[in-house]
Design a protein around this motif. Structure first.
Motif, mmCIF file in Angstrom:
data_model
loop_
_atom_site.group_PDB
_atom_site.id
_atom_site.type_symbol
_atom_site.label_atom_id
_atom_site.label_comp_id
_atom_site.label_asym_id
_atom_site.label_seq_id
_atom_site.Cartn_x
_atom_site.Cartn_y
_atom_site.Cartn_z
ATOM 1 N N ALA A 220 105.136 -52.494 11.700
ATOM 2 C CA ALA A 220 104.278 -52.502 12.882
ATOM 3 C C ALA A 220 103.287 -51.349 12.793
ATOM 4 O O ALA A 220 103.653 -50.243 12.374
ATOM 5 C CB ALA A 220 105.116 -52.369 14.146
ATOM 6 N N PRO A 221 102.026 -51.557 13.170
ATOM 7 C CA PRO A 221 101.009 -50.510 13.026
ATOM 8 C C PRO A 221 101.273 -49.277 13.874
ATOM 9 O O PRO A 221 100.748 -48.206 13.578
ATOM 10 C CB PRO A 221 99.710 -51.204 13.438
ATOM 11 C CG PRO A 221 100.139 -52.384 14.248
ATOM 12 C CD PRO A 221 101.457 -52.814 13.694
ATOM 13 N N GLU A 222 102.105 -49.384 14.900
ATOM 14 C CA GLU A 222 102.398 -48.222 15.742
ATOM 15 C C GLU A 222 103.621 -47.444 15.262
ATOM 16 O O GLU A 222 104.045 -46.481 15.913
ATOM 17 C CB GLU A 222 102.613 -48.661 17.193
ATOM 18 C CG GLU A 222 103.866 -49.493 17.450
ATOM 19 C CD GLU A 222 103.674 -50.988 17.219
ATOM 20 O OE1 GLU A 222 104.567 -51.766 17.634
ATOM 21 O OE2 GLU A 222 102.638 -51.369 16.636
ATOM 22 N N THR A 223 104.203 -47.798 14.121
ATOM 23 C CA THR A 223 105.395 -47.124 13.626
ATOM 24 C C THR A 223 105.135 -45.624 13.452
ATOM 25 O O THR A 223 104.277 -45.223 12.668
ATOM 26 C CB THR A 223 105.833 -47.713 12.274
ATOM 27 O OG1 THR A 223 106.020 -49.124 12.406
ATOM 28 C CG2 THR A 223 107.130 -47.071 11.789
ATOM 29 N N PRO A 224 105.879 -44.760 14.170
ATOM 30 C CA PRO A 224 105.619 -43.314 14.064
ATOM 31 C C PRO A 224 106.219 -42.714 12.793
ATOM 32 O O PRO A 224 107.255 -43.156 12.291
ATOM 33 C CB PRO A 224 106.296 -42.742 15.315
ATOM 34 C CG PRO A 224 107.382 -43.707 15.632
ATOM 35 C CD PRO A 224 106.883 -45.064 15.202
ATOM 36 N N VAL A 225 105.543 -41.686 12.312
ATOM 37 C CA VAL A 225 106.001 -40.922 11.153
ATOM 38 C C VAL A 225 106.337 -39.510 11.632
ATOM 39 O O VAL A 225 105.524 -38.874 12.310
ATOM 40 C CB VAL A 225 104.924 -40.864 10.055
ATOM 41 C CG1 VAL A 225 105.422 -40.058 8.862
ATOM 42 C CG2 VAL A 225 104.519 -42.277 9.632
ATOM 43 N N PHE A 226 107.540 -39.038 11.269
ATOM 44 C CA PHE A 226 107.976 -37.705 11.678
ATOM 45 C C PHE A 226 107.685 -36.687 10.579
ATOM 46 O O PHE A 226 107.493 -37.041 9.413
ATOM 47 C CB PHE A 226 109.464 -37.713 12.021
ATOM 48 C CG PHE A 226 109.758 -38.202 13.409
ATOM 49 C CD1 PHE A 226 110.275 -37.356 14.377
ATOM 50 C CD2 PHE A 226 109.490 -39.520 13.772
ATOM 51 C CE1 PHE A 226 110.528 -37.800 15.665
ATOM 52 C CE2 PHE A 226 109.741 -39.978 15.064
ATOM 53 C CZ PHE A 226 110.257 -39.114 16.013
ATOM 54 N N CYS A 227 107.694 -35.422 10.972
ATOM 55 C CA CYS A 227 107.276 -34.326 10.100
ATOM 56 C C CYS A 227 108.102 -34.260 8.820
ATOM 57 O O CYS A 227 107.568 -34.102 7.734
ATOM 58 C CB CYS A 227 107.357 -33.017 10.873
ATOM 59 S SG CYS A 227 106.963 -31.542 9.928
ATOM 60 N N GLY A 228 109.435 -34.353 8.929
ATOM 61 C CA GLY A 228 110.285 -34.343 7.752
ATOM 62 C C GLY A 228 110.866 -32.980 7.433
ATOM 63 O O GLY A 228 110.503 -31.959 8.033
ATOM 64 N N ILE A 229 111.777 -32.943 6.424
ATOM 65 C CA ILE A 229 112.653 -31.789 6.244
ATOM 66 C C ILE A 229 113.068 -31.628 4.785
ATOM 67 O O ILE A 229 113.169 -32.602 4.029
ATOM 68 C CB ILE A 229 113.898 -31.952 7.148
ATOM 69 C CG1 ILE A 229 114.754 -30.702 7.207
ATOM 70 C CG2 ILE A 229 114.726 -33.163 6.711
ATOM 71 C CD1 ILE A 229 115.853 -30.754 8.271
ATOM 72 N N HIS A 230 113.318 -30.385 4.397
ATOM 73 C CA HIS A 230 113.929 -30.037 3.108
ATOM 74 C C HIS A 230 115.326 -30.655 3.036
ATOM 75 O O HIS A 230 116.079 -30.617 3.998
ATOM 76 C CB HIS A 230 113.995 -28.512 3.021
ATOM 77 C CG HIS A 230 114.751 -27.973 1.867
ATOM 78 N ND1 HIS A 230 115.711 -26.990 2.012
ATOM 79 C CD2 HIS A 230 114.714 -28.252 0.552
ATOM 80 C CE1 HIS A 230 116.214 -26.682 0.836
ATOM 81 N NE2 HIS A 230 115.630 -27.439 -0.074
ATOM 82 N N ASP A 231 115.700 -31.223 1.882
ATOM 83 C CA ASP A 231 116.899 -32.068 1.837
ATOM 84 C C ASP A 231 118.202 -31.331 2.124
ATOM 85 O O ASP A 231 119.079 -31.867 2.824
ATOM 86 C CB ASP A 231 116.986 -32.858 0.526
ATOM 87 C CG ASP A 231 117.003 -32.001 -0.733
ATOM 88 O OD1 ASP A 231 116.968 -30.754 -0.627
ATOM 89 O OD2 ASP A 231 117.028 -32.582 -1.838
ATOM 90 N N SER A 232 118.377 -30.110 1.625
ATOM 91 C CA SER A 232 119.618 -29.388 1.917
ATOM 92 C C SER A 232 119.738 -29.093 3.407
ATOM 93 O O SER A 232 120.838 -29.128 3.976
ATOM 94 C CB SER A 232 119.684 -28.078 1.121
ATOM 95 O OG SER A 232 119.748 -28.340 -0.260
ATOM 96 N N ASN A 233 118.629 -28.816 4.056
ATOM 97 C CA ASN A 233 118.647 -28.598 5.497
ATOM 98 C C ASN A 233 118.973 -29.879 6.251
ATOM 99 O O ASN A 233 119.582 -29.836 7.322
ATOM 100 C CB ASN A 233 117.309 -28.036 5.964
ATOM 101 C CG ASN A 233 117.207 -26.546 5.743
ATOM 102 O OD1 ASN A 233 117.677 -25.764 6.558
ATOM 103 N ND2 ASN A 233 116.631 -26.150 4.628
ATOM 104 N N ALA A 234 118.573 -31.013 5.713
ATOM 105 C CA ALA A 234 118.951 -32.290 6.323
ATOM 106 C C ALA A 234 120.465 -32.464 6.293
ATOM 107 O O ALA A 234 121.075 -32.942 7.257
ATOM 108 C CB ALA A 234 118.260 -33.453 5.608
ATOM 109 N N SER A 235 121.093 -32.064 5.190
ATOM 110 C CA SER A 235 122.553 -32.165 5.084
ATOM 111 C C SER A 235 123.261 -31.293 6.110
ATOM 112 O O SER A 235 124.394 -31.586 6.516
ATOM 113 C CB SER A 235 123.005 -31.751 3.676
ATOM 114 O OG SER A 235 122.427 -32.558 2.690
ATOM 115 N N LEU A 236 122.602 -30.227 6.539
ATOM 116 C CA LEU A 236 123.206 -29.286 7.481
ATOM 117 C C LEU A 236 123.156 -29.788 8.927
ATOM 118 O O LEU A 236 123.980 -29.390 9.763
ATOM 119 C CB LEU A 236 122.472 -27.945 7.373
ATOM 120 C CG LEU A 236 122.972 -26.760 8.185
ATOM 121 C CD1 LEU A 236 124.397 -26.383 7.778
ATOM 122 C CD2 LEU A 236 122.030 -25.572 7.994
#
Length: 453
Positions: A220-236
């Motif tokens: 869908a054209p309105e699909t939002p994109v988020f800033c994102g994160i370093h992968d090890s921090n995602a695991s935390l």
């Protein structure tokens, strides 16, 4: 169809698209992450990864309504971007040719006492990559409008919005002051402040996906994109919202990253490859690192996990593996790994397990992480004897295993609803066991390590 969060997970070894609904994994697909040899230097095969993600999104969108996109990527990678394309390739952090600039770069690097970022081999300091690109690739560098962390490259490619983010800038890059929460003196010394776009938080929605990409991916054209994160921090992330400090997460894969929440930074020592990363809220986290997954594969001669009987056979044989088997990471990165003694081929995985548990134990002790639970997440969580051996080495701390192959991506998916309102799955407790001869084996291993370095 349920609405889902799609995570673009760019690891050093693999790229993966994973879909989640309130923490439940619904769908995933992965492919190898390739490195191209150059010129101008070894670099990430960004276009192959992009093609994979478009195809995977299109396939996933046939059966799921993708409501949000969140990228996560490995550290020590960043992108110089121009108006609409990369200005320069994304450097592979294992590029050793970067060493040629060290005499000049060393004059600019902020001291460890400020950056809490140790001098690391090859391109593992992101600031060093940036200096190399400026000094050795001036024509490419001149085309750059922004410099962004690797997760935020994918955000930019999807949404057209360039941002900076703290978990990426704060990952042993020499570019960030964790205690002060601001960029380091290196940014001014390299005169690159104008390339850093505005700071945003990892859980900030930045904007909708670009229309042509939405059409190509079936979204869908309105699909939002988020800033994102370093992968090890995602695991935390799952543990930041479900546990009280102090505790330590061992995020395991190609690297073993030990992240000790609530631990003082005072015992960090760059000689041990201990440092401070920065969590999603901008708080410094005491960390240690070694390339445990790669070292395991070298010692074991491949994959596979042992059983406790094999662990005890290796201990009884007295055979030890001494660091380092990857050439980077950990307190002994400059020594060459060696196996002393003989071990049957069937027991090499047990030798590798003992080695990785001993290095983890040593680093935890040097960091001062002597209290609080230990949560093993990722590849080694599925190696139960590793968890049991770590528990036997550190009997005053409880060990838990998060047997979740999608742990990094699952953590990143939480950013689409932060803090999450849904329940976070608890890791499984590892029952303490006694391992015959382990204490004597550790003493012998430690004494030998101390003599060779």
């Amino acid at each position: 169809m349920s609405q889902t969060v799609a995570v673009l997970d760019i690891g050093k070894t693999n790229v993966k698209l994973a879909l989640f609904d309130e923490g439940r994994l619904l769908w995933e697909k992965s492919a190898p992450n390739r490195v191209l040899p150059g010129p101008p230097y070894p670099h990430e095969d960004v276009e192959s990864a992009w093609s994979f993600f478009l195809d995977a999104l299109r396939e996933a969108a046939r059966t799921h309504r993708i409501g949000t996109i969140v990228p996560t990527a490995h550290g020590a990678a960043g992108a110089l971007i121009g108006e609409s394309n990369l200005a320069a390739p994304v450097m592979d952090y294992e590029f050793t040719g970067i060493d040629e600039i060290e005499p000049d770069y060393a004059k600019l690097r902020p001291p460890f006492s400020q950056s809490l970022s140790p001098k690391l081999p090859a391109g593992l300091n992101l600031g060093r990559q940036l200096a190399y690109q400026k000094w050795r690739c001036p024509d490419l560098f001149a085309k750059a409008k922004h410099f962004v962390g690797y997760p935020q490259y994918w955000t930019w490619r999807l949404s057209g919005i360039a941002v900076s983010e703290v978990t990426t800038l704060g990952a042993h890059g020499d570019l960030w002051l964790p205690r002060q929460g601001q960029v380091s003196s290196l940014v001014g010394a390299l005169d690159v402040g104008h390339l850093l776009p505005p700071m945003r938080r990892a859980f900030d929605p930045l904007g909708p996906i670009q229309p042509d990409i939405a059409a190509a991916a079936g979204l869908a054209p309105e699909t939002p994109v988020f800033c994102g994160i370093h992968d090890s921090n995602a695991s935390l992330l799952p543990y930041l919202v479900s546990r009280q400090a102090p505790f330590t997460v061992l995020s395991t894969g190609t690297w073993v990253i030990l992240m000790s929440v609530g631990l003082s930074l005072d015992q960090l020592d760059p000689r041990d490859d201990t440092l401070a990363n920065v969590d999603v809220l901008g708080r410094p986290i005491a960390c240690g690192r070694f390339m445990g997954g790669r070292e395991y594969a070298v010692i074991a001669g491949g994959g596979g996990n042992p059983d406790i009987d094999a662990i005890e056979r290796v201990i009884a044989s007295g055979t030890i593996a001494l660091p380092c088997f990857s050439g980077q990471g950990g307190p002994y990165a400059t020594t060459e790994g060696v196996v002393r003694g003989e071990v049957a081929a069937r027991d090499r995985a047990a030798l590798a397990t003992l080695y990785c548990a001993l290095v983890s134990d040593l680093m935890l002790t040097r960091m001062g992480a002597t209290i609080g639970d230990l949560i093993v997440e990722g590849t080694f969580a599925r190696n139960r004897p590793f968890c049991q051996t770590l528990g036997a080495l550190r009997p005053t701390q409880r060990v838990f295993g998060a047997e979740d192959a999608a742990g990094t991506a699952r953590g990143a998916a939480m950013l689409a609803q932060w803090p999450p309102s849904y329940l976070i799955a608890e890791p499984s407790p590892i029952a303490p066991i006694s391992i015959s001869g382990l204490d004597s084996y550790r003493k012998a291993w430690t004494a030998t390590v101390d003599r060779i370095v």
